[in-house]
Design a protein around this motif. Structure first.
Motif, PDB file in Angstrom:
ATOM      1  N   UNK A   1       3.267 -10.218 -78.767  1.00 20.69           N
ATOM      2  CA  UNK A   1       2.693 -10.016 -77.431  1.00 20.69           C
ATOM      3  C   UNK A   1       1.459  -9.129 -77.527  1.00 20.69           C
ATOM      4  N   UNK A   2       1.569  -8.062 -78.313  1.00 24.03           N
ATOM      5  CA  UNK A   2       0.433  -7.159 -78.475  1.00 24.03           C
ATOM      6  C   UNK A   2      -0.751  -7.890 -79.084  1.00 24.03           C
ATOM      7  N   UNK A   3      -0.493  -8.685 -80.105  1.00 20.00           N
ATOM      8  CA  UNK A   3      -1.569  -9.441 -80.750  1.00 20.00           C
ATOM      9  C   UNK A   3      -2.231 -10.405 -79.768  1.00 20.00           C
ATOM     10  N   UNK A   4      -1.429 -11.118 -78.981  1.00 21.83           N
ATOM     11  CA  UNK A   4      -1.977 -12.055 -77.989  1.00 21.83           C
ATOM     12  C   UNK A   4      -2.850 -11.330 -76.965  1.00 21.83           C
ATOM     13  N   UNK A   5      -2.385 -10.179 -76.494  1.00 21.43           N
ATOM     14  CA  UNK A   5      -3.151  -9.436 -75.486  1.00 21.43           C
ATOM     15  C   UNK A   5      -4.445  -8.895 -76.084  1.00 21.43           C
ATOM     16  N   UNK A   6      -4.373  -8.343 -77.282  1.00 21.91           N
ATOM     17  CA  UNK A   6      -5.561  -7.783 -77.927  1.00 21.91           C
ATOM     18  C   UNK A   6      -6.570  -8.882 -78.226  1.00 21.91           C
ATOM     19  N   UNK A   7      -6.102 -10.005 -78.755  1.00 20.32           N
ATOM     20  CA  UNK A   7      -7.039 -11.083 -79.083  1.00 20.32           C
ATOM     21  C   UNK A   7      -7.689 -11.646 -77.821  1.00 20.32           C
ATOM     22  N   UNK A   8      -6.963 -11.664 -76.697  1.00 24.44           N
ATOM     23  CA  UNK A   8      -7.557 -12.109 -75.437  1.00 24.44           C
ATOM     24  C   UNK A   8      -8.666 -11.185 -74.972  1.00 24.44           C
ATOM     25  N   UNK A   9      -8.469  -9.876 -75.139  1.00 21.79           N
ATOM     26  CA  UNK A   9      -9.496  -8.902 -74.745  1.00 21.79           C
ATOM     27  C   UNK A   9     -10.708  -9.024 -75.662  1.00 21.79           C
TER      28      UNK A   9
ATOM     29  N   UNK B   1     -16.438  -2.616 -73.105  1.00 23.45           N
ATOM     30  CA  UNK B   1     -15.795  -1.498 -72.411  1.00 23.45           C
ATOM     31  C   UNK B   1     -14.284  -1.549 -72.540  1.00 23.45           C
ATOM     32  N   UNK B   2     -13.707  -2.735 -72.329  1.00 22.23           N
ATOM     33  CA  UNK B   2     -12.253  -2.877 -72.433  1.00 22.23           C
ATOM     34  C   UNK B   2     -11.774  -2.633 -73.857  1.00 22.23           C
TER      35      UNK B   2
ATOM     36  N   UNK C   1     -11.855   1.140 -74.466  1.00 16.47           N
ATOM     37  CA  UNK C   1     -10.741   1.781 -73.758  1.00 16.47           C
ATOM     38  C   UNK C   1      -9.440   1.541 -74.517  1.00 16.47           C
ATOM     39  N   UNK C   2      -9.237   0.320 -75.003  1.00 15.58           N
ATOM     40  CA  UNK C   2      -8.028  -0.019 -75.748  1.00 15.58           C
ATOM     41  C   UNK C   2      -7.928   0.821 -77.024  1.00 15.58           C
ATOM     42  N   UNK C   3      -9.023   0.923 -77.761  1.00 16.04           N
ATOM     43  CA  UNK C   3      -9.031   1.697 -79.011  1.00 16.04           C
ATOM     44  C   UNK C   3      -8.797   3.179 -78.714  1.00 16.04           C
ATOM     45  N   UNK C   4      -9.461   3.697 -77.688  1.00 17.03           N
ATOM     46  CA  UNK C   4      -9.291   5.110 -77.329  1.00 17.03           C
ATOM     47  C   UNK C   4      -7.852   5.405 -76.910  1.00 17.03           C
ATOM     48  N   UNK C   5      -7.244   4.500 -76.134  1.00 15.49           N
ATOM     49  CA  UNK C   5      -5.852   4.695 -75.709  1.00 15.49           C
ATOM     50  C   UNK C   5      -4.909   4.667 -76.910  1.00 15.49           C
ATOM     51  N   UNK C   6      -5.169   3.761 -77.853  1.00 15.04           N
ATOM     52  CA  UNK C   6      -4.352   3.679 -79.061  1.00 15.04           C
ATOM     53  C   UNK C   6      -4.451   4.973 -79.869  1.00 15.04           C
ATOM     54  N   UNK C   7      -5.669   5.456 -80.071  1.00 12.14           N
ATOM     55  CA  UNK C   7      -5.880   6.688 -80.841  1.00 12.14           C
ATOM     56  C   UNK C   7      -5.242   7.879 -80.123  1.00 12.14           C
ATOM     57  N   UNK C   8      -5.422   7.953 -78.801  1.00 15.01           N
ATOM     58  CA  UNK C   8      -4.856   9.066 -78.035  1.00 15.01           C
ATOM     59  C   UNK C   8      -3.334   9.100 -78.156  1.00 15.01           C
ATOM     60  N   UNK C   9      -2.708   7.927 -78.140  1.00 15.96           N
ATOM     61  CA  UNK C   9      -1.248   7.875 -78.213  1.00 15.96           C
ATOM     62  C   UNK C   9      -0.744   8.060 -79.640  1.00 15.96           C
ATOM     63  N   UNK C  10      -1.252   7.280 -80.568  1.00  6.22           N
ATOM     64  CA  UNK C  10      -0.687   7.254 -81.921  1.00  6.22           C
ATOM     65  C   UNK C  10      -1.128   8.429 -82.792  1.00  6.22           C
ATOM     66  N   UNK C  11      -2.356   8.873 -82.655  1.00  7.17           N
ATOM     67  CA  UNK C  11      -2.847   9.939 -83.532  1.00  7.17           C
ATOM     68  C   UNK C  11      -2.682  11.310 -82.873  1.00  7.17           C
ATOM     69  N   UNK C  12      -3.176  11.432 -81.630  1.00  9.52           N
ATOM     70  CA  UNK C  12      -3.128  12.731 -80.965  1.00  9.52           C
ATOM     71  C   UNK C  12      -1.850  12.951 -80.165  1.00  9.52           C
ATOM     72  N   UNK C  13      -1.012  11.923 -80.047  1.00 10.14           N
ATOM     73  CA  UNK C  13       0.282  11.970 -79.362  1.00 10.14           C
ATOM     74  C   UNK C  13       0.173  12.545 -77.943  1.00 10.14           C
ATOM     75  N   UNK C  14      -0.847  12.088 -77.237  1.00 12.26           N
ATOM     76  CA  UNK C  14      -1.038  12.470 -75.840  1.00 12.26           C
ATOM     77  C   UNK C  14      -0.027  11.687 -75.008  1.00 12.26           C
ATOM     78  N   UNK C  15       0.543  12.345 -74.023  1.00 16.03           N
ATOM     79  CA  UNK C  15       1.538  11.718 -73.162  1.00 16.03           C
ATOM     80  C   UNK C  15       0.966  10.441 -72.543  1.00 16.03           C
ATOM     81  N   UNK C  16       1.749   9.387 -72.549  1.00 23.56           N
ATOM     82  CA  UNK C  16       1.310   8.082 -72.054  1.00 23.56           C
ATOM     83  C   UNK C  16       0.934   8.130 -70.572  1.00 23.56           C
ATOM     84  N   UNK C  17       1.588   8.980 -69.817  1.00 21.91           N
ATOM     85  CA  UNK C  17       1.263   9.100 -68.391  1.00 21.91           C
ATOM     86  C   UNK C  17      -0.194   9.523 -68.216  1.00 21.91           C
ATOM     87  N   UNK C  18      -0.647  10.468 -69.022  1.00 25.46           N
ATOM     88  CA  UNK C  18      -2.043  10.914 -68.920  1.00 25.46           C
ATOM     89  C   UNK C  18      -3.000   9.795 -69.338  1.00 25.46           C
TER      90      UNK C  18
END
Length: 192
Positions: free
Chosen positions: A134-142, A149-150, A153-170
């Protein structure tokens, strides 16, 4: 008038059966049901286009509550209005309700059964593969849309969550803010 009513009834019946089928054979949570909904409603029935389904997934993920119910709500509303919401929620809730009722009745027999525990462990691996798909399908569509821009945003959100472990709500709140700003700027450009 009668043909229109009959077609509407037929569509509601197909919507109920499709959602019931999807819910009955979904193991692993909301992200799995999203992939099955995409296959059924976008690929098979062509009731929704792929970009619209991505928007529905974003809405379902950001709204409070289970993603399966939220996904059913947005798809049901899009396809059949308020009646569609009721039909898709009912169809989504029936299978888990029945399955959990049966499991709770036989809980003591299932609790220590080696075969059941191994089956559930195998299902976890399958669920991981489906979520990756599902993730692959969504990413390839974007990426196919070449919306820089999208993608950023996707790369920044991934880095914020996986590397910096920022809360998903933020992360979600920041993405909402970015989306609102982009929509306002696009609206201003459109008026000019």
């Amino acid at each position: 008038m009668k043909d229109n009513l009959k077609n509407n009834h037929n569509m509601l019946f197909r919507l109920f059966l499709s959602t019931l089928y999807i819910s009955a054979f979904t193991f692993g949570g909301g992200y799995v049901i999203v992939s099955l909904m995409k296959k059924k409603f976008v690929d098979d029935y062509h009731w929704i286009d792929e970009n619209e389904m991505l928007d529905f997934v974003a809405i379902a993920q950001s709204a409070p509550g289970p993603i399966a119910i939220n996904g059913a709500i947005v798809v049901g509303y899009r396809l059949a209005g308020i009646l569609g919401i009721g039909i898709t929620i009912l169809a989504t809730v029936i299978p888990p309700f029945v399955i959990i009722s049966v499991i709770s009745f036989f809980y003591n027999a299932f609790r220590d059964n080696f075969i059941v525990s191994q089956m559930l462990e195998g299902m976890q691996a399958g669920v991981g593969a489906v979520i990756a798909s599902v993730t692959w399908d969504m990413v390839s569509g974007i990426i196919k849309d070449k919306n820089t821009g999208a993608v950023l945003i996707m790369i920044a959100a991934f880095i914020a969550d996986c590397i910096f472990q920022i809360n998903v709500i933020y992360i979600i709140l920041v993405c909402i803010l970015i989306g609102v700003c982009r929509a306002l700027m696009a609206g201003r450009r459109h008026k000019s």
